[in-house]
Enzyme design. Structure first.
Site, mmCIF file in Angstrom:
data_model
loop_
_atom_site.group_PDB
_atom_site.id
_atom_site.type_symbol
_atom_site.label_atom_id
_atom_site.label_comp_id
_atom_site.label_asym_id
_atom_site.label_seq_id
_atom_site.Cartn_x
_atom_site.Cartn_y
_atom_site.Cartn_z
ATOM 1 N N SER A 8 0.833 -1.205 0.000
ATOM 2 C CA SER A 8 0.000 0.000 0.000
ATOM 3 C C SER A 8 0.871 1.260 0.000
ATOM 4 C CB SER A 8 -0.899 0.013 1.236
ATOM 5 O OG SER A 8 -0.119 0.059 2.409
ATOM 6 N N TYR A 39 -4.378 0.431 3.883
ATOM 7 C CA TYR A 39 -5.179 -0.734 3.503
ATOM 8 C C TYR A 39 -5.769 -1.424 4.745
ATOM 9 C CZ TYR A 39 -3.759 -1.113 -1.459
ATOM 10 O OH TYR A 39 -3.580 -0.927 -2.802
ATOM 11 N N GLY A 40 -5.191 -1.115 5.902
ATOM 12 C CA GLY A 40 -5.475 -1.884 7.111
ATOM 13 C C GLY A 40 -6.895 -1.846 7.624
ATOM 14 N N CYS A 70 2.788 -6.910 1.871
ATOM 15 C CA CYS A 70 1.722 -6.315 2.672
ATOM 16 C C CYS A 70 1.017 -7.443 3.416
ATOM 17 C CB CYS A 70 0.745 -5.593 1.746
ATOM 18 S SG CYS A 70 -0.682 -4.911 2.601
ATOM 19 N N CYS A 176 3.337 -5.822 10.095
ATOM 20 C CA CYS A 176 2.958 -4.860 9.053
ATOM 21 C C CYS A 176 4.269 -4.284 8.556
ATOM 22 C CB CYS A 176 2.072 -3.759 9.628
ATOM 23 S SG CYS A 176 1.836 -2.348 8.509
ATOM 24 N N THR A 177 4.465 -4.291 7.248
ATOM 25 C CA THR A 177 5.777 -3.893 6.716
ATOM 26 C C THR A 177 6.095 -2.422 6.999
ATOM 27 O OG1 THR A 177 4.713 -3.640 4.550
ATOM 28 C CG2 THR A 177 5.918 -5.691 4.961
ATOM 29 N N HIS A 178 5.082 -1.606 7.196
ATOM 30 C CA HIS A 178 5.360 -0.207 7.547
ATOM 31 C C HIS A 178 6.191 -0.106 8.836
ATOM 32 C CE1 HIS A 178 2.519 1.026 4.481
ATOM 33 N NE2 HIS A 178 2.802 2.289 4.728
HETATM 34 N N1 DGL Z 1 2.154 -2.368 4.994
HETATM 35 C C1 DGL Z 1 0.923 -3.044 5.018
HETATM 36 C C2 DGL Z 1 0.940 -4.306 5.844
HETATM 37 O O1 DGL Z 1 1.963 -4.968 5.910
HETATM 38 C C3 DGL Z 1 -0.363 -2.257 5.074
HETATM 39 C C4 DGL Z 1 -0.428 -1.007 5.890
HETATM 40 C C5 DGL Z 1 -1.709 -0.246 5.574
HETATM 41 O O2 DGL Z 1 -1.810 0.260 4.446
HETATM 42 O O3 DGL Z 1 -2.579 -0.192 6.441
HETATM 43 O O4 DGL Z 1 -0.058 -4.713 6.402
#
Ligand code: DGL
Length: 215
Positions: A8, A39-40, A70, A176-178
């Protein structure tokens, strides 16, 4: 070979960087959907509508392997996305199994988006690997957005991590990769009480195997 990475937002960049560093002979193409992140908290229908054209774009660019970097997408609509395309598509799910193998206290914390934590895939992972482990799922619902906009409330993050460590978690899963971008801070906030784990090296290994198989 061209390897596509999608997320995302900026989260997937940490995975794309790890792949680029490990696979110097291959081209890593990273795309995201920052205008529609986070996206969460999106429904499966919304996710499918947003993600499908992005995967198609990576295929159009010549990618033979695509990493959906993601957790949210990988835990929700991944089977649907996979069934639509013929290229190799790799997902990322929270590292519940490694965390359960590592814990000594029998307590782990999984930091992830609301959609990941409420997904059937995540439930399966817990049923399969965490039946004897207590799993804390702190509220991280605004973390991805804060990280995407570089406006992180570190006090909030510190309180969250301190709280799960005080409750006895000795492994913190970055689901979550963020959150990979604030790993150092999270590690600092554990004050040595917990390990912090994330999936880049497992993804690199998986992609290396696929490259060999496709060569
Ligand atoms: N980086 C994403 C993940 O690993 C999504 C974060 C988001 O857009 O909420 O879930």
């Amino acid at each position: 070979m061209k390897i596509g990475v999608f997320d995302s937002g900026v989260g997937g960049k940490s995975v794309a960087d790890a792949l680029s560093n490990a696979l110097a002979d291959h081209e890593v193409i990273f795309i995201n959907d920052s205008e529609n992140m986070p996206y969460g908290d999106k429904t499966d229908e919304e996710l499918e509508r947003l993600v499908t054209p992005k995967i198609q774009l990576l295929i159009d660019k010549g990618c033979q392997i695509i990493v959906v970097a993601c957790n949210t997408v990988s835990c929700t609509i991944f089977p649907k996305i996979r069934s639509k395309f013929t290229v190799e598509i790799v997902g990322i799910v929270p590292m519940v199994k490694p965390a359960c193998n590592l814990t000594k206290s029998g307590k782990i914390a999984v930091c992830a988006t609301p959609r990941t934590l409420s997904s059937p895939r995540y439930e399966e992972l817990k049923n399969e690997f965490a039946s004897k482990v207590e799993v804390f799922e702190p509220d991280c619902s605004n973390w991805a957005r804060m990280i995407e906009s570089s406006q992180v409330n570190y006090k909030q993050i510190r309180e969250t991590i301190d709280s799960v460590c005080r409750d006895g978690a000795d492994v913190v899963v970055l689901g979550c990769t963020h959150y990979h971008w604030i790993r150092e801070e999270i590690l600092k906030y554990t004050k040595g009480r917990a390990q912090v784990i994330q999936p880049e090296s497992a993804i690199v290994d998986r992609v290396k195997t696929l490259i060999e198989q496709l060569a």
